[in-house]
Design an enzyme around this catalytic site. Sequence first.
Site, PDB file in Angstrom:
ATOM      1  N   GLY A 158      41.546  33.497  32.880  1.00 30.31           N
ATOM      2  CA  GLY A 158      40.932  32.386  32.127  1.00 30.31           C
ATOM      3  C   GLY A 158      40.584  31.014  33.026  1.00 30.31           C
ATOM      4  N   TYR A 159      41.643  30.755  33.797  1.00 29.35           N
ATOM      5  CA  TYR A 159      41.277  29.559  34.787  1.00 29.35           C
ATOM      6  C   TYR A 159      40.030  29.938  35.603  1.00 29.35           C
ATOM      7  CZ  TYR A 159      42.651  25.824  37.717  1.00 29.35           C
ATOM      8  OH  TYR A 159      42.634  24.960  38.803  1.00 29.35           O
ATOM      9  N   ALA A 160      40.291  31.026  36.229  1.00 28.80           N
ATOM     10  CA  ALA A 160      39.151  31.679  37.235  1.00 28.80           C
ATOM     11  C   ALA A 160      37.604  31.338  36.577  1.00 28.80           C
ATOM     12  CB  ALA A 160      39.316  32.911  37.827  1.00 28.80           C
ATOM     13  N   SER A 162      36.951  29.724  33.991  1.00 28.25           N
ATOM     14  CA  SER A 162      36.527  28.139  33.418  1.00 28.25           C
ATOM     15  C   SER A 162      36.264  27.444  34.718  1.00 28.25           C
ATOM     16  CB  SER A 162      37.969  27.600  32.845  1.00 28.25           C
ATOM     17  OG  SER A 162      39.023  27.268  33.616  1.00 28.25           O
ATOM     18  N   LYS A 163      36.665  27.720  35.901  1.00 31.99           N
ATOM     19  CA  LYS A 163      36.515  26.900  37.021  1.00 31.99           C
ATOM     20  C   LYS A 163      35.175  27.331  37.645  1.00 31.99           C
ATOM     21  CE  LYS A 163      39.871  24.055  36.756  1.00 31.99           C
ATOM     22  NZ  LYS A 163      39.431  22.453  36.567  1.00 31.99           N
TER      23      LYS A 163
END
Length: 254
Positions: A158-160, A162-163
């Site tokens: 999710g972080y990857a 989003s970024k």
Amino acid sequence: MNDLFDLTGRTAVVTGAKRGIGLAMAEALAAAGADIVGVSATLSTAESEVRSRVEAHGRRFHGYAVDFADRDAVLAFAETVVTDHGPIDILVNNAGTIRRAPAAEHALADWDHVLEVNLSSQFALTQALGRDMLERGYGKVIFTASLLSFQGGITVPGYAASKSGIAGLTKALANEWTARGVTVNAIAPGYIATDNTQALQDDPDRSRSILERIPAGRWGRADDLGGATVFLASRASDYVSGVTLPVDGGWLGR
């Protein structure tokens, strides 16, 4: 030449300003002359470290507690901040979160939460404050991207996502807004010693492998982001837009 970096008379909104990178960004902007509106989910509106640091530079500080997982709260803040402080000149979209779990086991609720905080609410706030910037023909928008705007990471899907989305959003907004006087850029911090990377710092094998790849030979510090923030917020970067600038000790060059 120094006038290129002078932010006297400017007002900057810095999200995720309570600690870590956001705190360092807010202090750097204040040192360059900007008044600061600090925002964080749990920021005290009375006393806080960021308030103390900003006011130590002789600048005004106003704090707001806003949960970036609550889009209605983000949009309400966008209305309130302009009413309270007038036009916003600089918007630093630094609020963010992370959830760690292998992709096959990653809870969809965690995915939704991370995407809302790190991407969707960032767009909502930028859209709301950006309209006034476009009407005035001036504004500086800065997102906090990540090395995972370029790479996939491990156990943080999710972080990857989003970024990576932030890097794309930076270019998309720059394409539309730069000709109207609003530059849009992002800073991609490397491995910075903050709460978000504590799990990596505490893992001897991961920490060693990370350090072995960083040409600078150390984890980054939050204040390593200050210079890039002031640059992208100032006249010095008036012809820079759509860029995701790594501040990573040379990591991506390896």
